[in-house]
Design an enzyme around this catalytic site. Structure first.
Site, PDB file in Angstrom:
ATOM      1  N   ASN A   1      -8.458  -5.561  -5.253  1.00 35.48           N
ATOM      2  CA  ASN A   1      -8.154  -4.621  -4.164  1.00 35.48           C
ATOM      3  C   ASN A   1      -9.398  -3.908  -3.629  1.00 35.48           C
ATOM      4  O   ASN A   1      -9.565  -3.761  -2.424  1.00 35.48           O
ATOM      5  CB  ASN A   1      -7.111  -3.597  -4.623  1.00 35.48           C
ATOM      6  CG  ASN A   1      -5.734  -4.226  -4.742  1.00 35.48           C
ATOM      7  OD1 ASN A   1      -5.202  -4.731  -3.773  1.00 35.48           O
ATOM      8  ND2 ASN A   1      -5.172  -4.227  -5.938  1.00 35.48           N
TER       9      ASN A   1
ATOM     10  N   ALA B   1      -9.577   2.813  -5.204  1.00 34.42           N
ATOM     11  CA  ALA B   1     -10.342   3.198  -6.382  1.00 34.42           C
ATOM     12  C   ALA B   1     -11.838   3.286  -6.122  1.00 34.42           C
ATOM     13  O   ALA B   1     -12.621   3.384  -7.056  1.00 34.42           O
ATOM     14  CB  ALA B   1     -10.057   2.208  -7.507  1.00 34.42           C
TER      15      ALA B   1
ATOM     16  N   HIS C   1     -17.131   0.860 -10.551  1.00 39.88           N
ATOM     17  CA  HIS C   1     -17.493   0.051  -9.378  1.00 39.88           C
ATOM     18  C   HIS C   1     -18.827   0.543  -8.847  1.00 39.88           C
ATOM     19  O   HIS C   1     -18.981   1.740  -8.576  1.00 39.88           O
ATOM     20  CB  HIS C   1     -16.429   0.180  -8.280  1.00 39.88           C
ATOM     21  CG  HIS C   1     -15.052  -0.173  -8.753  1.00 39.88           C
ATOM     22  ND1 HIS C   1     -14.685  -1.463  -9.053  1.00 39.88           N
ATOM     23  CD2 HIS C   1     -13.959   0.596  -8.988  1.00 39.88           C
ATOM     24  CE1 HIS C   1     -13.424  -1.469  -9.453  1.00 39.88           C
ATOM     25  NE2 HIS C   1     -12.962  -0.239  -9.431  1.00 39.88           N
TER      26      HIS C   1
HETATM   27  N1  LIG Z   1      -5.852  -0.317  -3.160  1.00 37.20           N
HETATM   28  C1  LIG Z   1      -6.208   0.006  -4.401  1.00 37.20           C
HETATM   29  O1  LIG Z   1      -7.289   0.547  -4.662  1.00 37.20           O
HETATM   30  C2  LIG Z   1      -5.266  -0.281  -5.524  1.00 37.20           C
HETATM   31  C3  LIG Z   1      -5.511   0.265  -6.793  1.00 37.20           C
HETATM   32  C4  LIG Z   1      -4.605   0.013  -7.816  1.00 37.20           C
HETATM   33  C5  LIG Z   1      -3.512  -0.789  -7.584  1.00 37.20           C
HETATM   34  N2  LIG Z   1      -3.326  -1.352  -6.351  1.00 37.20           N
HETATM   35  C6  LIG Z   1      -2.189  -2.235  -6.074  1.00 37.20           C
HETATM   36  O2  LIG Z   1      -1.054  -1.437  -5.725  1.00 37.20           O
HETATM   37  C7  LIG Z   1       0.141  -2.087  -6.176  1.00 37.20           C
HETATM   38  C8  LIG Z   1       0.971  -1.123  -7.032  1.00 37.20           C
HETATM   39  O3  LIG Z   1       0.204  -0.686  -8.133  1.00 37.20           O
HETATM   40  P1  LIG Z   1       0.894   0.109  -9.355  1.00 37.20           P
HETATM   41  O4  LIG Z   1      -0.197   0.512 -10.266  1.00 37.20           O
HETATM   42  O5  LIG Z   1       1.851   1.125  -8.840  1.00 37.20           O
HETATM   43  O6  LIG Z   1       1.709  -1.086 -10.031  1.00 37.20           O
HETATM   44  P2  LIG Z   1       2.964  -0.986 -11.033  1.00 37.20           P
HETATM   45  O7  LIG Z   1       3.021  -2.312 -11.699  1.00 37.20           O
HETATM   46  O8  LIG Z   1       2.899   0.243 -11.850  1.00 37.20           O
HETATM   47  O9  LIG Z   1       4.227  -0.841 -10.027  1.00 37.20           O
HETATM   48  C9  LIG Z   1       4.585  -1.829  -9.097  1.00 37.20           C
HETATM   49  C10 LIG Z   1       6.096  -1.748  -8.876  1.00 37.20           C
HETATM   50  O10 LIG Z   1       6.419  -2.603  -7.769  1.00 37.20           O
HETATM   51  C11 LIG Z   1       7.552  -3.393  -8.119  1.00 37.20           C
HETATM   52  N3  LIG Z   1       7.428  -4.657  -7.364  1.00 37.20           N
HETATM   53  C12 LIG Z   1       6.553  -5.675  -7.569  1.00 37.20           C
HETATM   54  N4  LIG Z   1       6.731  -6.633  -6.637  1.00 37.20           N
HETATM   55  C13 LIG Z   1       7.749  -6.204  -5.842  1.00 37.20           C
HETATM   56  C14 LIG Z   1       8.379  -6.755  -4.688  1.00 37.20           C
HETATM   57  N5  LIG Z   1       8.014  -7.954  -4.182  1.00 37.20           N
HETATM   58  N6  LIG Z   1       9.391  -6.045  -4.106  1.00 37.20           N
HETATM   59  C15 LIG Z   1       9.746  -4.843  -4.618  1.00 37.20           C
HETATM   60  N7  LIG Z   1       9.179  -4.265  -5.695  1.00 37.20           N
HETATM   61  C16 LIG Z   1       8.185  -4.948  -6.298  1.00 37.20           C
HETATM   62  C17 LIG Z   1       7.489  -3.583  -9.618  1.00 37.20           C
HETATM   63  O11 LIG Z   1       8.799  -3.795 -10.158  1.00 37.20           O
HETATM   64  C18 LIG Z   1       6.906  -2.230 -10.087  1.00 37.20           C
HETATM   65  O12 LIG Z   1       7.912  -1.281 -10.395  1.00 37.20           O
HETATM   66  C19 LIG Z   1      -0.320  -3.349  -6.950  1.00 37.20           C
HETATM   67  O13 LIG Z   1      -0.269  -4.485  -6.096  1.00 37.20           O
HETATM   68  C20 LIG Z   1      -1.768  -3.050  -7.291  1.00 37.20           C
HETATM   69  O14 LIG Z   1      -2.570  -4.225  -7.413  1.00 37.20           O
HETATM   70  C21 LIG Z   1      -4.165  -1.077  -5.331  1.00 37.20           C
END
Ligand SMILES: NC(=O)c1ccc[n+]([C@@H]2O[C@H](COP(=O)([O-])OP(=O)(O)OC[C@H]3O[C@@H](n4cnc5c(N)ncnc54)[C@H](O)[C@@H]3O)[C@@H](O)[C@H]2O)c1
Length: 272
Positions: free
Chosen positions: A192, A125, A222
């Site tokens: 993140n 992001a 940010h």
């Molecule tokens: N790097 C970045 O800039 C950034 C930005 C936004 C989100 N993220 C991270 O990316 C990840 C996904 O984000 P999102 O918005 O798609 O979230 P989301 O909640 O929409 O989807 C996450 C999915 O992963 C599944 N899940 C959770 N833990 C699990 C596990 N141990 N094994 C299998 N499945 C699992 C959940 O059931 C859900 O369907 C999160 O950890 C979030 O913090 C990173």
């Protein structure tokens, strides 16, 4: 064409899968897993080219794929990242906060060398990481100020020992200043971007994180500042949240798609 395994079928995983299905990313999505069976079934339903839903996350990398995309949670990274590399697959990680645990970072970094595989961390992001990477040896100060609506910050561990009443805020208020390392444990769902910045800059103990709650904002903003012998850099990114998961910015999803598209394409690579 590269063969992809997807771990996590939520907001980010779904958009990546749709980009593969539409041909925007030249690859084949062969296997998916989500701890929620509903989430994986609902994703597969949306796709023309149906991947196989595997029974557990460790199985994903046992198939002949090139890369596993993690878009699930920090726990998922802790649980399966090492075995993915041991199975000689590349890995893209979205839940970057997991890597601020130095033990995990060191184990995965050694595994990349031992098994000759690569971990990709999309810029997520924020923007400007290309510049920060280039000047990392000359940085004297590095900070990120994240401004969000109070509802996007609620529920963080920080509030267990804080007297701030987020529901009562009427104006922009700085609620936290500390290192990225401290922010990881107090604001795990908002870390993140700070994790990425500290990993490619000066480390999590020297990167300063400010968190501001603003009841008047509808964006996740940010603001990054770096100073040193090279000069001074500032970047401000005003993100709209993704409609399917307001905690995730639209830019984080687009950045993941672009990183995977680059991995899957033979072409001139632009940027640092
Ligand atoms: N790097 C970045 O800039 C950034 C930005 C936004 C989100 N993220 C991270 O990316 C990840 C996904 O984000 P999102 O918005 O798609 O979230 P989301 O909640 O929409 O989807 C996450 C999915 O992963 C599944 N899940 C959770 N833990 C699990 C596990 N141990 N094994 C299998 N499945 C699992 C959940 O059931 C859900 O369907 C999160 O950890 C979030 O913090 C990173």
């Amino acid at each position: 064409m590269k063969r992809i395994g997807l771990l996590g079928c939520g907001a980010i995983g779904t958009q990546i899968a749709l980009s593969i299905d539409s041909g925007k990313i030249p690859a084949i999505l062969t296997h998916v897993y989500d701890s929620s069976k509903e989430a994986s079934a609902s994703l597969v339903e949306k796709l023309q080219n149906k991947p196989v839903i595997v029974e557990n996350s460790h199985l994903l990398s046992s198939y002949p794929i090139d890369i596993v995309i993690e878009a699930a949670s920090q726990d998922a990274v802790k649980d399966v990242a090492l075995s993915i590399l041991q199975n000689k697959k590349d890995l893209m990680i979205m839940s970057v906060g997991a890597l601020l645990d130095e033990t995990i970072y060191d184990v995965l970094s050694d595994a990349c060398k031992d098994f000759k595989k690569t971990i990709y961390l999309p810029s997520g992001a924020i923007a400007g990481l290309d510049g920060i990477k280039s000047i990392k040896d000359e940085i004297e100060s590095l900070s990120i100020t994240t401004t969000k609506h109070p509802r996007s910050l609620k529920g963080a561990k920080f509030f267990e020992n804080s007297e701030i009443n987020m529901d009562g805020l009427t104006s922009k208020t700085k609620i936290f200043q500390g290192t990225a390392k401290e922010a990881v444990s107090l604001f795990p769902a908002n870390i993140n971007v700070a994790a990425l910045l500290s990993l490619c800059g000066v480390g999590s103990e020297k990167t300063i994180v400010n968190i501001v709650a603003d009841p008047a904002t509808d964006k996740n903003t940010h603001h990054i500042e770096a100073s040193g012998k090279f000069g001074h850099m500032t970047f401000t990114i005003e993100n709209f949240p993704d409609p399917n998961n307001p905690k995730t910015s639209r830019l984080a999803i687009l950045s993941a798609i672009e990183t995977l598209r680059k991995y899957c394409s033979d072409e001139i690579q632009i940027g640092t």
